[in-house]
Design a protein around this motif. Structure first.
Motif, short mmCIF file in Angstrom:
data_model
loop_
_atom_site.label_atom_id
_atom_site.label_comp_id
_atom_site.label_asym_id
_atom_site.label_seq_id
_atom_site.Cartn_x
_atom_site.Cartn_y
_atom_site.Cartn_z
N ARG A 10 0.83 -1.20 0.00
CA ARG A 10 0.00 0.00 0.00
C ARG A 10 0.87 1.26 0.00
NH1 ARG A 10 -4.02 0.29 4.58
NH2 ARG A 10 -3.97 -1.99 4.65
N GLU A 11 2.06 1.18 0.58
CA GLU A 11 2.98 2.32 0.56
C GLU A 11 3.44 2.62 -0.86
OE1 GLU A 11 5.55 5.28 2.48
OE2 GLU A 11 3.68 4.28 2.99
N PHE A 30 0.55 4.09 -2.90
CA PHE A 30 0.23 5.48 -2.55
C PHE A 30 1.16 6.45 -3.26
CE2 PHE A 30 0.95 9.23 0.17
CZ PHE A 30 -0.34 9.75 0.19
N ALA A 42 0.68 2.28 10.22
CA ALA A 42 0.20 3.34 9.32
C ALA A 42 -0.10 4.62 10.08
CB ALA A 42 -1.03 2.85 8.58
N THR A 60 2.80 7.54 7.15
CA THR A 60 2.42 7.36 5.75
C THR A 60 1.46 6.17 5.70
OG1 THR A 60 4.26 5.87 5.23
CG2 THR A 60 4.66 8.25 4.90
N PRO A 61 0.75 5.97 4.59
CA PRO A 61 -0.27 4.92 4.56
C PRO A 61 0.25 3.50 4.77
CG PRO A 61 -0.71 6.53 2.85
CD PRO A 61 0.64 6.87 3.41
N ASP A 71 -1.28 11.32 7.91
CA ASP A 71 -2.52 11.25 8.68
C ASP A 71 -2.14 11.40 10.15
OD1 ASP A 71 -4.79 10.51 10.13
OD2 ASP A 71 -5.38 8.95 8.71
#
Length: 324
Positions: free
Chosen positions: A169-170, A173, A226, A229-230, A270
């Motif tokens: 997922r990183e 993204f 997470a 970063t995601p 986030d």
């Protein structure tokens, strides 16, 4: 908005200026002052693994202005209570794991992106006795430039034989998010620099992804952490009854966010999720009493987390002249 690149450029310029102003006349000392440090590496053994901490350098950051969920005045006071000035010298650390059958680099430093006080990883890798072509794998805790910028230079891979491994997922993204869907908390230049650093490895078929909380390599695991970063992930090795978790960017510094885990930083994609993640990581490290290695904790960045009257405390690893 603050970004790593413009902040670090400004900090580097300040450092150069202050160095140039340090002398007001001819030197009267018996010998000239020496302004360089010893090579930045530190070794320890953990069961069958040998771990070498590698410094990419330090940079003075205005941390009180970067921390959020607090005031700059309070952050400045808290840092001063820990004998840390503002701007605060902030480490950028990477770690080399010798697993016997392979050499694994965890994070790759800044390269040439973030100013002359950083980008020291390659020199310190060589000083520690290794060459970049010996590296088999590079695991990224995440793809911010201070962790991936040292992978490539001018479109060429600097680690010719290495496979880059990163949370799926990183990678998605930073390399696949359409421009219109990118959050304001992730500056455009971070996406540009991610492409520049990783594209040479993609072109060479030298990038592999791992799943959330998945095994990265035999004997090396990951924990999805997470928020910063995601796909930000901590990396785990364990052997002989000992465990070391390479935190990535769970904290920035070794003072304020241990006492006040609810304090976030501008660099978090986030911030709310990063605060939640830090609470879990600190609690787990203190409860399980394993060692942690932080990317932005004073070099070599390895130590333990313990509970105290103000939440948590950072306890640096006791220095040893032996790597055994």
């Amino acid at each position: 908005m603050y970004t790593r690149r413009n902040l670090l450029r400004g900090a580097a310029a300040l450092a150069v200026l202050s160095t140039g102003m340090s002398g007001f006349g001819p030197a009267l000392a018996k010998a000239p002052f020496q302004t360089f440090q010893a090579p930045g590496f530190y070794r320890l053994r953990l069961g069958r693994f040998e771990v070498t901490a590698l410094s990419d350098g330090t940079v003075p950051l205005p941390l009180p202005e970067l921390y959020t969920n607090t005031t700059s005045e309070h952050a400045r006071s808290a840092l001063a209570a820990a004998f840390q000035e503002t701007p605060t010298q902030t480490s950028v650390n990477a770690f080399l794991v010798n697993a016997g059958d392979r050499l694994v680099l965890i994070d790759a430093g800044t390269g040439s992106y973030l100013g002359p006080t950083l980008g020291k990883l390659m020199g310190n890798l060589k000083a520690a006795g290794y060459q970049p072509d010996q590296i088999d794998d590079i695991i990224l805790t995440h793809i911010h430039t201070d962790h991936s910028g040292g992978l490539s230079a001018e479109g060429d891979r600097l680690f010719r034989n290495a496979t880059v491994r990163v949370n799926e997922r990183e990678l998605d993204f930073w390399l696949k998010t359409p421009v219109a869907e990118r959050p304001a908390s992730a500056p455009p230049q971070h996406f540009t620099e991610a492409h520049e650093s990783l594209q040479p490895y993609l072109d060479a078929g030298r990038i592999e992804t791992f799943a959330d909380n998945g095994e990265v390599l035999p004997g090396i695991g990951s924990i999805l952490r997470a928020g910063h970063t995601p796909g930000h992930s901590s990396i785990v090795i364990e052997d002989g009854g000992r465990k070391l978790v390479f935190w990535g960017d769970i904290t920035h510094g070794d003072a304020l966010q241990f006492d006040e885990p609810g304090v976030a930083i501008e660099f978090d994609v986030d911030q709310k999720k990063a605060v939640e993640t830090r609470a879990v990581a600190l609690d787990e490290a203190a409860s399980e009493r394993y060692m942690v290695a932080g990317a932005h904790i004073a070099f070599p960045g390895i130590g333990h987390v313990r509970r105290d009257e103000t939440n948590y405390d950072w306890v640096p690893l006791n220095y040893s002249a032996s790597a055994g």
